[in-house]
Structures are given as structure tokens and as C-alpha cells.
Design a protein around this motif. Structure first.
Motif, short mmCIF file in Angstrom:
data_model
loop_
_atom_site.label_atom_id
_atom_site.label_comp_id
_atom_site.label_asym_id
_atom_site.label_seq_id
_atom_site.Cartn_x
_atom_site.Cartn_y
_atom_site.Cartn_z
N PHE C 2 41.06 195.95 88.81
CA PHE C 2 42.09 196.71 88.11
C PHE C 2 41.45 197.58 87.04
CE2 PHE C 2 46.16 196.64 85.49
CZ PHE C 2 46.75 197.63 86.27
N VAL C 3 40.38 198.24 87.42
CA VAL C 3 39.71 199.11 86.45
C VAL C 3 40.43 200.45 86.39
CG1 VAL C 3 37.54 200.29 85.98
CG2 VAL C 3 37.54 197.94 86.80
N PRO C 5 44.00 201.87 86.76
CA PRO C 5 45.44 201.75 86.97
C PRO C 5 45.97 203.00 87.66
CG PRO C 5 44.93 202.07 84.64
CD PRO C 5 43.63 201.90 85.35
N PRO C 20 39.92 203.81 81.75
CA PRO C 20 41.20 203.55 81.10
C PRO C 20 41.13 202.47 80.00
CG PRO C 20 41.54 203.86 83.42
CD PRO C 20 40.06 203.91 83.22
N LYS C 21 40.31 201.44 80.18
CA LYS C 21 40.20 200.43 79.12
C LYS C 21 39.78 201.07 77.80
CE LYS C 21 35.38 198.77 79.66
NZ LYS C 21 34.87 199.06 78.31
N ILE C 23 40.02 204.39 77.09
CA ILE C 23 41.03 205.39 76.72
C ILE C 23 42.19 204.72 75.97
CG2 ILE C 23 42.73 207.04 77.63
CD1 ILE C 23 40.76 207.56 79.98
N GLY C 24 42.64 203.58 76.49
CA GLY C 24 43.75 202.87 75.84
C GLY C 24 43.41 202.47 74.41
N ILE C 25 42.22 201.94 74.22
CA ILE C 25 41.82 201.51 72.88
C ILE C 25 41.62 202.72 71.97
CG2 ILE C 25 40.02 200.30 71.57
CD1 ILE C 25 41.89 198.42 73.16
N ILE C 27 43.30 205.47 72.08
CA ILE C 27 44.66 205.89 71.69
C ILE C 27 45.21 204.97 70.59
CG2 ILE C 27 47.06 206.02 72.50
CD1 ILE C 27 45.90 207.05 75.20
N GLU C 156 33.37 197.13 71.05
CA GLU C 156 33.27 197.31 72.50
C GLU C 156 34.45 196.58 73.13
OE1 GLU C 156 29.84 195.51 74.36
OE2 GLU C 156 29.52 194.19 72.68
N VAL C 157 34.92 197.10 74.24
CA VAL C 157 36.15 196.63 74.87
C VAL C 157 35.80 195.98 76.19
CG1 VAL C 157 38.40 197.32 75.76
CG2 VAL C 157 37.36 198.59 73.86
N MET C 158 36.17 194.72 76.34
CA MET C 158 35.93 194.03 77.60
C MET C 158 37.26 193.64 78.21
SD MET C 158 32.65 191.71 76.54
CE MET C 158 32.58 191.87 74.74
N VAL C 159 37.45 194.02 79.45
CA VAL C 159 38.68 193.68 80.16
C VAL C 159 38.30 192.78 81.32
CG1 VAL C 159 40.52 194.58 81.62
CG2 VAL C 159 39.99 195.71 79.47
N ARG C 160 38.83 191.58 81.32
CA ARG C 160 38.50 190.63 82.37
C ARG C 160 39.72 190.38 83.23
NH1 ARG C 160 35.93 184.56 82.12
NH2 ARG C 160 37.80 184.02 81.01
N THR C 179 30.63 199.44 79.00
CA THR C 179 30.63 200.87 79.29
C THR C 179 29.95 201.57 78.11
OG1 THR C 179 32.87 200.94 78.39
CG2 THR C 179 32.65 200.86 80.79
N GLY D 24 47.14 199.14 73.13
CA GLY D 24 46.39 200.26 73.72
C GLY D 24 46.23 200.10 75.22
N GLU D 156 42.80 190.17 80.75
CA GLU D 156 42.79 189.88 79.32
C GLU D 156 41.83 190.86 78.66
OE1 GLU D 156 41.22 186.01 78.24
OE2 GLU D 156 40.21 185.83 80.15
#
Lengths: 188, 188, 188, 188
Positions: C2-3, C5, C20-21, C23-25, C27, C156-160, C179, D24, D156
Motif C-alpha cells: 500500500f505504498v 494509494p 505518498p507517505k 507527501i502526507g507528512i 502536508i 523520517e516516516v516509516m509506514v508498515r 526514503t 497527514g 501503521e
């Protein structure tokens, strides 16, 4: 928090210790076993030295600061680890042991010890350094490369706790995000 | 990727193995040392059994599937680990060893082995289970509580690699986000 | 995984895009809203420019490489974003806009654009830089400090991803670990 | 810690809020933009409702507890968000809006609202639920599947802070490891 498993909870600690999460990974990734002879510096409160002595043959741990060796001495006595030798000395100046399997470094400017580490290690021996900042990681890795060390890898270890409670199962809200980078390398 | 440090690279592997990151944390958090007597089930390719046998006194590893024991036997021979005993059997039915320090479980429905685990462990002995899914974690933890185990903790171990290269220092782009939850507990 | 959306799946991409991960942060942490006027550089495939244009009043996106602007132009057209202005130019040399709310930088040596960024931003305006390597992060942060920017934060943003499947609920095995670092700061 | 970027620092908060890191990602992954009409429940302190209203066309936020709506009202007034409508009501019983683009759910048993959510959403509309525990994630996902929602993804979001200081560059020692799982899905 499950940062300190049973065996470590009784140990004394000075201002900073290497946590069990890092000790475990150092053991597994350095290949430490019951036949290993290790050199460790700096001793600090001795948690890593103790952790290694519990699974290895012999551990020689150096620190330039005798006041730290005192805390480590108490931890050694507490666990009755006769195979742990605490030494006052600077591994940047001299490492007395030869044909060592594993060297662990937790000290400022650990790259300055690498020439002596290389002499002390046997062929195929491994060195691990515990380094909090990225700048020192870089300097250290560049020195490893210059000295011909192989199989250089840098990792960080994150341990996250989960909770199973009446209201449901979920990761713990807060935790430790960083202690230090661990840099592994092998002597040719 | 530095998922397989040196010692593990020569080992044979079946479809799934417990990775060194989890083996290291199991050693450090269970308090395994040179005096420890361990029971392990299921053996699988034997990576955890081998990892324990390298630092512990004796390891007895059970599997119900003899074809797995064959891979583990090769890994045992490769490292010359005479203190590792491979057994065909089901720990849910019987654990022959007594006064054991550590039991490690990597099997479906590991909670069904906990009664036998409790009998096999000495007081203060520790049990670790490697569990991929949250549903089994919950069932397992509830069984631990019912049987009076103490100091129950669930963790997951994440190891992230850093790269030092000409163009700069940065974490590796991709990596392993999950293998399994590790559940630790102590027999009263 | 789901990298990407839904909305991003139809976009074209060159060799590298801001995910997007991030970009969302950007914003949420820059406080971008429907009244915001943004300057973005370099455009690249335009994913961040497009992401901002979808929620902001006006976005002016600069790139020195016209071949990238072409991909971004297609993405702009695909979403019909008339408030996104694609410009060929170097923000290190000149930013034409004034009283800007937000500047986003994804370019080598982004610190060299900060003097112009400061002139373009209104008081209380925010600048965000997307930086893969720690060395550039450091240089960039030191330049921010020298120029009097406030409220400097690096994240740094980590989406799991988690999986709910027949066999159980567990985190996805593999994923994206890194990233880039996002550095946020505010003009006095 | 940079958990609360500028815009959120002035907002009032009750016992629990959805943090900007999750807001975000909800915005980026749901595809929220200036044309979006959103329904939100439960309002709580209104941080998500406010975060959405700042970038979307209209937001209708429901809560069954009028005392929470009072905090949210203050946050709405603070930011002057006339396109945010705060409503007392239970979305499990009724959602008055039709042809909605996005529904966000932060409430116990959010799966019980999904029938009404499906009616309220237009085709291609998206629903996001913020769920702390794995058990509810599972129930919720199974309900989504039963009702024919598509493109179901659970993530998450972890945001880790880095420090650039005199002594070196390193990740922050401690941080937030978990707030909740975010579950995204699309109405056919």
C-alpha cells in the motif's frame, strides 16, 4: 518495559550501558560462542563484557577510567565470572592479547584503535563497534576500508514491545528508538 | 543484506528459519549462558538449536517431522556441535528432560506445550515462543497467565541496515519488517 | 503493498518520486491548507507538486531539467490541476514568488537555495526539505541555523503494512525502511 | 519532540487526539483534496476533523458525547473553519449526508457503522478507520470484506526524529512507537 531482562536487572549501572538488545545482536552477528576469546573496550559498567563472558571462553575488557572498572568489578563478582579479566589501559595504545576471535569497541574515536585491533585479531576474527552518531560511523567505516577489513555492515536494532491486555492487543505506545549503530567487520 | 552474519551463511536452510536477529535476542533476553540446559521445539532447519548449542551447555531439540531433523543434523555436523541432541517427538505429548533452564518453542499451537514446559523447567527457568500471528500470541499469553508464568513480555525485533557510500550515509531502502513476535516468560 | 494509494496509482513516474507517505507528512507538518501558496523545487515527476496542489491554493514548481517537467505536466493534466504552475528554473538562482507560505525542496545541495527561500517566504512561513543522506541533512540544518530559521526538526516516516488473512494477523514481512529525511523549519 | 507541528500546538486537546502523523497519512492515502466532502466520527477533540477541514471542502463531524464537541468547537473557532459542521449523533444509527467522498472513523466498534458508511459514500469513496487494537482491526476488516469494500489496506505510521547537534547526528533516543492502525478501504 522489557528493556532489561532478568539477568541484567540485578546488575549495577553507571550513566550509560549497552542494552541487552544490542548485546544479543552483537553475540549473534559476531558469531560469539563458547570457544571465543574476546577483547572489549571501554568497559564502562561492564554490561557487554559480562554479557560476552557469560557465553564465551575468555573476555579481556579494557578501560582508561579506573572508576568505571570498579562498577564492572561488582557486576563480574555478582555473576561469578572468572573468565572476565578487567584491565586498566587504552586499546588505542596497546592490546596485549593475540589471536583474538572478537573485539568489541564502545569508546570515542574507536577508529583510532583499529590498527591495534587488526594486530590482535586472528584471521577471520571479527570487530564490532557501538557508535551513537552517524559522523563517527562514517569515519570508522572509512578506516575499516583503509585497513582492509571485509564484510563491513552497519545496523541498528529496534525492539518494540507488544501488550496483550483485557482491552486488546497492541504495540506499546512509547519505546526506545535508538541507542547506537553497530558496525561489524571481519579481518582477512 | 546483513540478515545472515558469517556463521549462519554456511548453514543449510529449509523453507523457514529463525533469523540471527531473533536468535541473538532470544539468547540475551532468556539469559542463556554456558551453564544452560535448553529444550527446543520444533527443530525445523535447526538454526535456533544450533545458535543455542554454540553458547549453552546442552540443547535437546524436538521435531515431529523427521525430514526436518535431517537438515538440522547436517547443520549440527557442519559446526561439530556434540552438545546438541536432535530428537523426533512432540513436546505437546512429552518432554523427557527435567530441571531445564530454557525452553524455546517455534511451532503451531505452542500454548498446548506449556503444561509440559512447566514440568520440564526448573524454578526461575524461562520459556520463549516465536509466534508470527497476533491471534496465537494472545492465546499463548493467556495460557501462560493461566499456568502462573511470570514476567511475561512480548517483543518484536527490527534490524535496519545503514549504508556508508560515496554518495552519502543513509539507511538501506528496503528491509525485513517482521518475522515473528517473541514471547518471554518465567516459571515461578 | 500500500505504498501507492489510489490517487497516485494513475500518475506517471520517472526514476524517483516522493512517496505518498512523505507527501502526507509534509502536508500535515507544514500546515498546508486551502489558503497556502507554495513553491516547490525540483519538480521531478511532480508527485509532491501535485499532492500539494490538490490541497493548497497555488503551487509554483521549479525544475532545472525540462525533461522532468514534461512528466509532471502529464500528471498535472491527468488531475486537471490549474493551480499548479510548472516552471523551468533554478531556485538557487532566483525565486520569483513573494509572501509564500510554504517552500518544499527536493534537490541536491538544497541548502544553497535557502537564502532565496528566506526572501520568498513570508514571516512564519515554512520550508521543508527532502534529503536522503545524513551528510546533507547536517549541512542543510547548519545553514538553516546560520540564516536564523526556527523550530528546526528532522524526521523520517516509516509506514508498515499489516495483513489480516485466513491464517492470522501480522505485519507484512518486507517493506520500505527509508526514503529520505524530512527537515522542517520556520522563517522568523 | 516534533509530534505537534506548529498549527496543532495551539489547539486544545482532551485525553486523546489523533496525532498529525496519522492525520497527514489519512489525507494522503484517502486522496482528500479541496473538492472532498467528508464525514468524521467520533469528533473527540476534533483534531482530525480540523485537519480535514483545512484541506477539504466540507467536513461533517459526529460525536455522541456533547462534552467533546465543546472542545472541538473551540478548535474550530480558533482556526475559523466555517466548513466544519459539528454534530451530536451516532453514525452507527444514521449518517445524514449522501454522496460523501471520505468517511473517517475513530470510535469503538467502528465496524458497526460500516453499513451506514456504505450508504453515505459515493462509488469510489473511501473510508478510513483509526483502530488501536489488533482484535478490532480484524473484526473491522472482516466486516469490510462482507460488505464488499475493496482495496483494503492496514498500515501503521511511525515518525522518528533525528537530532543534529554539536556532538553529532543521531536519531532521537525515545519516541512514539504506536498510536493506532489505520485501515483504508474503497466503496465499489
Amino acid at each position: 518495559m522489557f528493556v532489561y531482562p532478568q539477568i541484567y536487572r540485578k546488575l549495577r549501572r553507571g550513566p550509560q550501558v549497552i542494552l541487552p538488545k544490542d548485546i544479543g545482536i552483537i553475540i549473534a552477528y559476531s558469531g560469539a560462542d563458547k570457544g571465543s576469546v574476546c577483547v572489549d573496550a571501554g568497559t564502562g559498567s561492564g554490561w557487554l563484557a559480562v554479557g560476552l563472558a557469560r557465553v564465551c571462553k575468555e573476555v579481556y575488557s579494557y578501560d582508561v577510567r579506573p572508576e568505571f572498572t570498579a562498577i564492572a568489578q561488582k557486576n563480574k563478582d555478582l555473576l561469578g565470572l572468572e573468565n572476565l579479566v578487567l584491565k586498566t589501559g587504552d586499546v588505542k595504545k596497546k592490546i596485549e592479547e593475540k589471536d583474538v576471535d572478537i573485539v568489541t569497541l564502545d569508546m570515542p574515536e574507536s577508529e583510532k584503535a583499529l590498527k591495534n585491533v587488526k594486530k590482535a585479531l586472528k584471521g577471520g576474527g571479527r570487530v564490532v563497534s557501538y557508535i551513537p552518531h552517524t559522523e563517527q560511523v562514517k569515519k570508522y567505516v572509512q578506516t575499516l576500508e583503509k585497513l582492509g577489513f571485509l564484510d563491513i555492515h552497519i545496523i541498528e536494532v529496534m525492539v518494540r514491545e507488544m501488550m496483550v491486555r483485557q482491552e486488546g492487543t497492541r504495540p506499546s505506545t512509547k519505546g526506545i528508538w535508538h541507542t547506537a549503530y553497530l558496525v561489524f567487520a571481519v579481518k582477512q
